[in-house]
Design a protein around this motif. Structure first.
Motif, short mmCIF file in Angstrom:
data_model
loop_
_atom_site.label_atom_id
_atom_site.label_comp_id
_atom_site.label_asym_id
_atom_site.label_seq_id
_atom_site.Cartn_x
_atom_site.Cartn_y
_atom_site.Cartn_z
N ALA A 1 3.61 58.05 74.92
CA ALA A 1 3.84 57.03 73.92
C ALA A 1 2.33 56.95 73.31
CB ALA A 1 3.96 55.53 74.66
N VAL A 2 1.26 57.15 73.86
CA VAL A 2 -0.10 57.23 73.53
C VAL A 2 -0.34 58.23 72.58
CG1 VAL A 2 -2.61 57.44 74.29
CG2 VAL A 2 -1.31 55.78 75.57
N VAL A 3 0.14 59.43 73.04
CA VAL A 3 0.09 60.88 71.97
C VAL A 3 0.80 60.27 70.79
CG1 VAL A 3 1.06 62.91 71.81
CG2 VAL A 3 0.00 62.34 74.00
N TYR A 4 2.12 59.77 70.84
CA TYR A 4 2.77 59.42 69.40
C TYR A 4 2.09 58.59 68.75
CZ TYR A 4 6.94 62.34 70.27
OH TYR A 4 7.79 63.32 70.52
N SER A 5 1.45 57.70 69.47
CA SER A 5 0.86 56.86 68.73
C SER A 5 -0.61 57.00 68.01
CB SER A 5 0.36 55.41 69.61
OG SER A 5 -0.56 54.38 69.08
N SER A 6 -1.21 58.15 68.65
CA SER A 6 -2.50 58.65 68.17
C SER A 6 -2.13 59.40 66.98
CB SER A 6 -3.19 59.39 69.33
OG SER A 6 -3.64 58.79 70.37
N PHE B 1 7.59 54.74 74.62
CA PHE B 1 7.43 56.13 74.17
C PHE B 1 8.59 56.39 73.03
CE2 PHE B 1 10.92 59.58 74.50
CZ PHE B 1 10.00 60.49 73.94
N LEU B 2 9.87 55.76 73.10
CA LEU B 2 10.57 56.09 71.92
C LEU B 2 10.33 55.15 70.59
CD1 LEU B 2 13.39 57.60 71.68
CD2 LEU B 2 14.71 55.47 72.54
N SER B 3 9.91 54.20 70.77
CA SER B 3 9.50 53.37 69.47
C SER B 3 8.20 54.09 68.90
CB SER B 3 9.25 52.01 70.14
OG SER B 3 9.88 51.32 70.74
N PHE B 4 7.36 54.62 69.67
CA PHE B 4 6.49 55.28 69.03
C PHE B 4 6.77 56.68 68.37
CE2 PHE B 4 3.13 52.73 71.36
CZ PHE B 4 2.63 52.12 70.35
N ALA B 5 7.81 57.31 69.04
CA ALA B 5 8.38 58.35 68.30
C ALA B 5 9.19 58.14 67.17
CB ALA B 5 9.24 59.05 69.35
N VAL B 6 9.82 56.88 67.04
CA VAL B 6 10.41 56.57 65.65
C VAL B 6 9.52 56.30 64.98
CG1 VAL B 6 11.40 54.56 64.92
CG2 VAL B 6 12.38 55.38 66.87
N VAL B 7 8.12 55.82 65.05
CA VAL B 7 7.21 55.64 64.27
C VAL B 7 6.56 56.74 63.69
CG1 VAL B 7 4.83 54.53 63.92
CG2 VAL B 7 6.42 53.20 64.95
N MET B 8 6.39 58.00 64.61
CA MET B 8 6.05 59.09 64.33
C MET B 8 7.16 59.80 63.20
SD MET B 8 3.87 61.60 64.97
CE MET B 8 3.53 63.28 64.98
N VAL B 9 8.06 59.95 63.32
CA VAL B 9 9.16 60.45 62.39
C VAL B 9 9.05 59.63 61.26
CG1 VAL B 9 11.74 60.72 62.00
CG2 VAL B 9 10.71 60.90 64.20
N ILE B 10 8.88 58.41 61.18
CA ILE B 10 8.99 57.70 59.85
C ILE B 10 7.53 58.14 59.05
CG2 ILE B 10 8.68 55.42 58.66
CD1 ILE B 10 10.41 54.39 61.03
#
Length: 168
Positions: free
Chosen positions: A63-68, A118-127
Motif C-alpha cells: 500500500a505504501v509503494v502504491y501510495s508513493s 493495498f487494494l485501494s491504493f492500487a485503484v488510485v494508482m490505476v486511475i
C-alpha cells in the motif's frame, strides 16, 4: 530540477519516465528486501506478543509503494496546474477503501483491513496512470512492469490467504 521546472521542457516525457522508473525500481527492491527480512526482524524488534503482526505488514508495505508511486505521478497534475485530478484520485481512493473494507474485513479480519488499504491504493494508482497518460507520458510506463506488480501481489495474497486459513 523539479517536476514543475521540467514539465514544459522538450525532454519532459523522458525526464518523468526515467525518474519514475528509478523510483519504481527503488520502491520494489526496497520492499522486496524488507519482505525477505520481515519475519526475523520482527522477532528482534517487537515483543513476542506482537510477532504475529508480520502477517499484516506485506500488504501494508505494498500500500505504501502504491501510495508513493501515485504521489510521484500526481506531481504531473501539479505541474500541469490540474490539481482537480489529485482531488479525484484521493476521493475515489477513500471511497474504495471504505467500500472494500465492508467486503474484506468481515471476510478476512485484520488481514482484510491491510488488503483493503493495498487494494485501494492500487485503484488510485490505476486511475493516476490513466489520467496522467495525456499530460506528459508519451512513453507511458511499461505496462509489463505494472502487470508484473499485479502478479507478485496476487502470489503474495495467495500465500497469506493460505497461512490465514491454516491459522483458523
Amino acid at each position: 530540477m523539479s517536476a514543475i521546472e521540467e514539465f514544459n521542457s522538450e525532454d519532459a516525457s523522458k525526464f518523468y519516465s526515467k525518474t519514475f522508473n528509478y523510483f519504481l525500481a527503488f520502491q520494489f527492491i526496497g520492499t522486496a528486501g524488507l519482505l525477505v527480512i520481515l519475519k526475523p526482524m520482527m522477532k528482534v524488534i517487537v515483543s513476542s506478543s506482537y510477532y504475529v503482526a508480520w502477517k499484516y505488514i506485506p500488504f501494508l508495505l505494498l500500500a505504501v509503494v502504491y501510495s508513493s508511486l501515485s504521489g510521484f505521478l500526481e506531481t504531473t497534475y501539479t505541474a500541469a496546474k490540474r490539481t482537480a485530478g489529485i482531488f479525484l484520485t484521493t476521493f475515489v481512493g477513500a471511497i474504495s477503501n471504505i467500500l472494500l473494507g465492508f467486503i474484506f474485513v468481515p471476510w478476512l479480519g485484520l488481514q482484510g483491513a491491510s488488503f483493503t488499504g493495498f487494494l485501494s491504493f492500487a485503484v488510485v494508482m490505476v486511475i493516476v496512470l490513466f489520467l496522467s497518460r495525456n499530460l506528459v507520458w508519451e512513453q507511458v510506463i511499461e505496462l509489463f512492469l505494472f502487470f508484473m506488480i499485479l502478479v507478485v501481489n496476487r502470489n503474495l495474497f495467495i500465500e497469506i490467504w493460505y497461512s490465514q486459513k491454516k491459522a483458523k
